[in-house]
Design a protein around this motif. Structure first.
Motif, PDB file in Angstrom:
ATOM      1  N   PHE A  43       0.179 -16.850   1.947  1.00 55.43           N
ATOM      2  CA  PHE A  43      -0.054 -15.809   0.939  1.00 55.43           C
ATOM      3  C   PHE A  43       1.153 -14.870   0.851  1.00 55.43           C
ATOM      4  N   MET A  44       1.682 -14.455   1.995  1.00 54.71           N
ATOM      5  CA  MET A  44       2.825 -13.536   1.999  1.00 54.71           C
ATOM      6  C   MET A  44       4.072 -14.191   1.405  1.00 54.71           C
ATOM      7  N   SER A  45       4.243 -15.477   1.613  1.00 56.42           N
ATOM      8  CA  SER A  45       5.429 -16.147   1.085  1.00 56.42           C
ATOM      9  C   SER A  45       5.333 -16.364  -0.428  1.00 56.42           C
ATOM     10  N   GLU A  46       4.131 -16.291  -1.000  1.00 60.28           N
ATOM     11  CA  GLU A  46       3.940 -16.516  -2.429  1.00 60.28           C
ATOM     12  C   GLU A  46       3.817 -15.232  -3.234  1.00 60.28           C
ATOM     13  N   LEU A  47       4.073 -14.069  -2.639  1.00 60.77           N
ATOM     14  CA  LEU A  47       3.977 -12.810  -3.375  1.00 60.77           C
ATOM     15  C   LEU A  47       5.014 -12.784  -4.493  1.00 60.77           C
ATOM     16  N   LYS A  48       4.583 -12.293  -5.668  1.00 63.22           N
ATOM     17  CA  LYS A  48       5.507 -12.244  -6.794  1.00 63.22           C
ATOM     18  C   LYS A  48       5.232 -11.017  -7.657  1.00 63.22           C
ATOM     19  N   LYS A  49       6.200 -10.656  -8.469  1.00 65.29           N
ATOM     20  CA  LYS A  49       6.116  -9.484  -9.340  1.00 65.29           C
ATOM     21  C   LYS A  49       4.919  -9.617 -10.278  1.00 65.29           C
ATOM     22  N   ILE A  62       0.345  -2.866  -7.935  1.00 64.56           N
ATOM     23  CA  ILE A  62       0.901  -4.040  -8.584  1.00 64.56           C
ATOM     24  C   ILE A  62       2.314  -4.217  -8.052  1.00 64.56           C
ATOM     25  N   ILE A  63       2.648  -5.428  -7.636  1.00 65.28           N
ATOM     26  CA  ILE A  63       3.970  -5.679  -7.071  1.00 65.28           C
ATOM     27  C   ILE A  63       5.027  -5.494  -8.156  1.00 65.28           C
ATOM     28  N   ASP A  64       6.005  -4.647  -7.862  1.00 66.09           N
ATOM     29  CA  ASP A  64       7.118  -4.416  -8.783  1.00 66.09           C
ATOM     30  C   ASP A  64       8.361  -5.185  -8.350  1.00 66.09           C
ATOM     31  N   LYS A  65       8.555  -5.301  -7.038  1.00 67.84           N
ATOM     32  CA  LYS A  65       9.743  -5.979  -6.525  1.00 67.84           C
ATOM     33  C   LYS A  65       9.460  -6.519  -5.134  1.00 67.84           C
ATOM     34  N   VAL A  66       9.990  -7.717  -4.848  1.00 63.16           N
ATOM     35  CA  VAL A  66       9.866  -8.327  -3.519  1.00 63.16           C
ATOM     36  C   VAL A  66      11.279  -8.567  -3.004  1.00 63.16           C
ATOM     37  N   GLU A  67      11.604  -7.939  -1.890  1.00 58.85           N
ATOM     38  CA  GLU A  67      12.917  -8.101  -1.252  1.00 58.85           C
ATOM     39  C   GLU A  67      12.697  -8.468   0.209  1.00 58.85           C
ATOM     40  N   ASP A  68      13.061  -9.661   0.584  1.00 61.80           N
ATOM     41  CA  ASP A  68      12.957 -10.129   1.962  1.00 61.80           C
ATOM     42  C   ASP A  68      11.587  -9.771   2.548  1.00 61.80           C
ATOM     43  N   GLN A  69      11.478  -8.758   3.392  1.00 61.86           N
ATOM     44  CA  GLN A  69      10.209  -8.365   4.007  1.00 61.86           C
ATOM     45  C   GLN A  69       9.630  -7.077   3.422  1.00 61.86           C
ATOM     46  N   ILE A  70      10.297  -6.508   2.411  1.00 66.15           N
ATOM     47  CA  ILE A  70       9.841  -5.256   1.801  1.00 66.15           C
ATOM     48  C   ILE A  70       9.300  -5.540   0.406  1.00 66.15           C
ATOM     49  N   VAL A  71       8.126  -4.960   0.106  1.00 69.89           N
ATOM     50  CA  VAL A  71       7.500  -5.100  -1.205  1.00 69.89           C
ATOM     51  C   VAL A  71       7.367  -3.706  -1.801  1.00 69.89           C
ATOM     52  N   LYS A  78       4.052   5.318 -12.752  1.00 68.62           N
ATOM     53  CA  LYS A  78       5.423   5.126 -12.285  1.00 68.62           C
ATOM     54  C   LYS A  78       5.646   5.687 -10.872  1.00 68.62           C
ATOM     55  N   THR A  79       4.632   5.596 -10.050  1.00 68.54           N
ATOM     56  CA  THR A  79       4.729   5.996  -8.654  1.00 68.54           C
ATOM     57  C   THR A  79       4.859   4.718  -7.831  1.00 68.54           C
ATOM     58  N   TYR A  80       5.917   4.666  -7.053  1.00 65.69           N
ATOM     59  CA  TYR A  80       6.208   3.455  -6.295  1.00 65.69           C
ATOM     60  C   TYR A  80       6.196   3.760  -4.801  1.00 65.69           C
ATOM     61  N   ILE A  81       5.706   2.806  -4.027  1.00 64.51           N
ATOM     62  CA  ILE A  81       5.794   2.895  -2.575  1.00 64.51           C
ATOM     63  C   ILE A  81       6.344   1.567  -2.069  1.00 64.51           C
ATOM     64  N   GLN A  82       6.972   1.618  -0.918  1.00 63.61           N
ATOM     65  CA  GLN A  82       7.473   0.406  -0.287  1.00 63.61           C
ATOM     66  C   GLN A  82       6.648   0.146   0.967  1.00 63.61           C
ATOM     67  N   VAL A  83       6.240  -1.107   1.106  1.00 63.59           N
ATOM     68  CA  VAL A  83       5.491  -1.534   2.291  1.00 63.59           C
ATOM     69  C   VAL A  83       6.083  -2.845   2.777  1.00 63.59           C
ATOM     70  N   THR A  84       5.793  -3.185   4.006  1.00 63.80           N
ATOM     71  CA  THR A  84       6.228  -4.485   4.508  1.00 63.80           C
ATOM     72  C   THR A  84       5.248  -5.553   3.999  1.00 63.80           C
ATOM     73  N   LYS A  85       5.724  -6.786   3.942  1.00 62.65           N
ATOM     74  CA  LYS A  85       4.872  -7.876   3.448  1.00 62.65           C
ATOM     75  C   LYS A  85       3.600  -8.020   4.266  1.00 62.65           C
ATOM     76  N   ASN A  86       3.712  -7.846   5.573  1.00 58.38           N
ATOM     77  CA  ASN A  86       2.514  -8.055   6.400  1.00 58.38           C
ATOM     78  C   ASN A  86       1.490  -6.934   6.250  1.00 58.38           C
ATOM     79  N   ALA A  87       1.815  -5.872   5.491  1.00 57.35           N
ATOM     80  CA  ALA A  87       0.849  -4.814   5.234  1.00 57.35           C
ATOM     81  C   ALA A  87      -0.080  -5.169   4.077  1.00 57.35           C
ATOM     82  N   ILE A  88       0.233  -6.231   3.349  1.00 52.06           N
ATOM     83  CA  ILE A  88      -0.598  -6.637   2.217  1.00 52.06           C
ATOM     84  C   ILE A  88      -1.679  -7.572   2.734  1.00 52.06           C
TER      85      ILE A  88
END
Length: 103
Positions: A43-49, A62-71, A78-88
């Protein structure tokens, strides 16, 4: 002599019982946990915008951007937060946003 055989039989029975309990533990706890872990990694490897997700702490976004281990999640207005993939959380995502069935 009968006392020794009787004690030996009890030891064998107890040992068999312990092995049986260990086998039950493996099949009821360890194997299902490995299966869930593999599903979560897939599931984490298939995350997409654009995908709607839920973090483990219950934040919806809603996922806006996926970078390596940060989503980066858009959590509204227009409020954005960054979380690690394993937090989803896959479990919560499936519960809140069920898969659409074709039919």
């Amino acid at each position: 002599m009968t006392l020794l055989l009787q004690a030996g039989g009890d030891l064998f029975t107890n040992g068999f019982f312990m092995i049986a309990m260990l086998a039950v533990l493996v099949f009821t706890m360890i194997i299902p946990q490995r299966r869930r872990s593999k599903q979560q990694k897939a599931f984490m490897s298939e995350l997409k915008k654009g995908q709607r997700v839920v973090t483990a702490s219950g934040i919806l976004g809603i996922i806006d951007k996926v970078e390596d281990q940060i989503v980066t999640l858009n959590v509204g207005n227009k409020t954005y937060i960054q979380v690690t993939k394993n937090a989803i959380s896959k479990e919560l995502t499936d519960a809140i946003y069920p898969a659409k069935t074709e039919g």
